[in-house]
Write a protein that holds these residues in place. Structure first.
Motif, PDB file in Angstrom:
ATOM      1  N   LYS A   1     -16.257  36.955 -16.572  1.00  0.00           N
ATOM      2  CA  LYS A   1     -15.244  38.103 -16.737  1.00  0.00           C
ATOM      3  C   LYS A   1     -15.696  38.176 -19.209  1.00  0.00           C
ATOM      4  CE  LYS A   1     -10.885  37.960 -18.464  1.00  0.00           C
ATOM      5  NZ  LYS A   1      -9.959  36.861 -18.876  1.00  0.00           N
ATOM      6  N   ASP A   2     -15.463  37.401 -19.272  1.00  0.00           N
ATOM      7  CA  ASP A   2     -16.631  37.076 -20.936  1.00  0.00           C
ATOM      8  C   ASP A   2     -18.420  37.372 -20.969  1.00  0.00           C
ATOM      9  OD1 ASP A   2     -13.726  37.004 -21.706  1.00  0.00           O
ATOM     10  OD2 ASP A   2     -14.110  35.124 -21.875  1.00  0.00           O
TER      11      ASP A   2
ATOM     12  N   THR B   1     -15.958  24.544 -20.754  1.00  0.00           N
ATOM     13  CA  THR B   1     -14.916  25.141 -21.718  1.00  0.00           C
ATOM     14  C   THR B   1     -15.296  24.661 -23.397  1.00  0.00           C
ATOM     15  OG1 THR B   1     -13.427  24.382 -19.989  1.00  0.00           O
ATOM     16  CG2 THR B   1     -12.310  24.777 -21.833  1.00  0.00           C
TER      17      THR B   1
ATOM     18  N   TYR C   1     -12.680  29.323 -10.176  1.00  0.00           N
ATOM     19  CA  TYR C   1     -11.788  29.861 -11.791  1.00  0.00           C
ATOM     20  C   TYR C   1     -12.904  29.455 -12.681  1.00  0.00           C
ATOM     21  CZ  TYR C   1     -11.005  25.066 -12.301  1.00  0.00           C
ATOM     22  OH  TYR C   1     -10.483  23.898 -13.285  1.00  0.00           O
TER      23      TYR C   1
ATOM     24  N   SER D   1     -14.200  33.532 -15.048  1.00  0.00           N
ATOM     25  CA  SER D   1     -13.581  33.386 -16.369  1.00  0.00           C
ATOM     26  C   SER D   1     -14.777  33.287 -16.981  1.00  0.00           C
ATOM     27  CB  SER D   1     -12.638  32.342 -17.166  1.00  0.00           C
ATOM     28  OG  SER D   1     -13.349  31.411 -18.096  1.00  0.00           O
TER      29      SER D   1
END
Ligand code: NCD
Length: 303
Positions: A199-200, A169, A192, A196
């Motif tokens: 997706k980016d 993160t 998750y 993520s």
């Protein structure tokens, strides 16, 4: 009043500031020796810990403050059925800041919603561990001189390893960081986190084979298989020795690759590597204390 539950709550600029403060503490410890005089840190540890709790306590003492708390759920009123919310309200009457570790994901968040003093998440179940990430970031910055343009390999238990989730993160906000995820299929990064990243448009490589990706890595972040989070003992026994880093396996690694591990180590890094110049895990422990000092100063609003 501000808490730290998830590393994403700190902006990149704030992380830079914490790194600068930690470096200044390393250079001029005497300047900080009385900054927290009269302040109290409560360490509420509902789960075992050596480094994190002692590091928080050492950090507070080195700032001139004092500490109180407990190191096991059995020695607190949780064993009588007290809720985290109530414990947090009670401790707010005694201390100025809380560091909480809990086996349940989200417990420090609940504490922060009920306490009237800042709460620091010192590890919540298989979820997050933001102050370990601060230790990791200072180590990477001091070893490599940068937090961008890095290929970072995470190896071992990426499913339950909360330090991995928090470090990803944090690092995804720096430019050109490539993630290489090395784990058995059963211990892949949680969907998750993986989704993520995808997706980016992050470049991620997933593999079960550490040696095949070794030559690319700037950082190798080893982790312990988190036995305490398994539902099935047999599965833990089958997976716990999936990766054991030995000098032979480093044959194809970059000569300046940094090896990190949040510790405790079980057997996933051979002790024969401890004297290799690439081994950074004991420096990482010390860096954790300095970053916790910087964080306590920030959350208490001490100049
Ligand atoms: C880690 C943790 O508690 O998540 N330890 C630590 O805080 N340095 C890693 C681990 O227990 O494997």
């Amino acid at each position: 009043m501000r808490s730290l539950i998830d590393i994403a709550e700190l902006s990149v600029e704030e992380i830079d500031k914490l790194l600068d403060t930690a470096n200044d503490i390393i250079a001029n410890p005497e300047k900080y020796a009385h900054k927290c005089q009269g302040k109290k840190l409560a360490t509420l540890f509902f789960e075992p810990s050596t480094r994190t709790r002692l590091s928080f306590e050492a950090a507070m003492y080195e700032l001139g403050g004092v500490c109180l708390g407990f190191s096991a759920a059995q020695s607190s009123s949780a064993s009588k059925g007290e809720s985290v919310a109530d414990t947090s309200k009670v401790v707010s009457c005694y201390a100025d800041i809380i560091a909480m570790r809990h086996p349940k994901e989200g417990a420090p968040l609940v504490a922060s919603m009920n306490a009237t003093i800042p709460v620091i998440n010192a590890g919540d179940g298989g979820h997050n561990h933001p102050t370990q990430t601060l230790a990791d970031l200072l180590t990477i910055k001091r070893e490599k001189g940068r937090l961008n343009n890095l290929t970072v390999g995470f190896c071992g238990d990426l499913k339950f390893g909360r330090t991995v989730h928090s470090l990803i993160t944090a690092l995804r906000r720096y430019e050109n960081v490539k993630f290489v995820l090395i784990s058995p299929n059963e211990l892949r990064l949680p969907t998750y986190v993986r989704e993520s990243l995808k997706k980016d448009n992050f470049e991620i490589v997933e593999t079960t084979d550490l040696e095949s990706v070794m030559p690319e890595l700037d950082i190798l972040y080893m982790t312990r298989v988190q036995g305490e989070r398994f539902f099935n003992e047999e599965e833990y026994l089958r997976l716990r020795d999936s990766y054991i880093l030995t000098p032979e396996k480093l044959a194809n690694a970059k000569p300046d690759m940094s090896i990190l591990h949040p510790l405790p180590r079980v057997n996933e890094i051979s002790v024969a590597i401890d004297n290799d110049s690439r081994a950074c895990y004991f420096k990482q422990v010390l860096n954790g204390k300095y970053m916790r000092m910087a964080l306590i100063l920030m959350l208490l609003g001490v100049e």
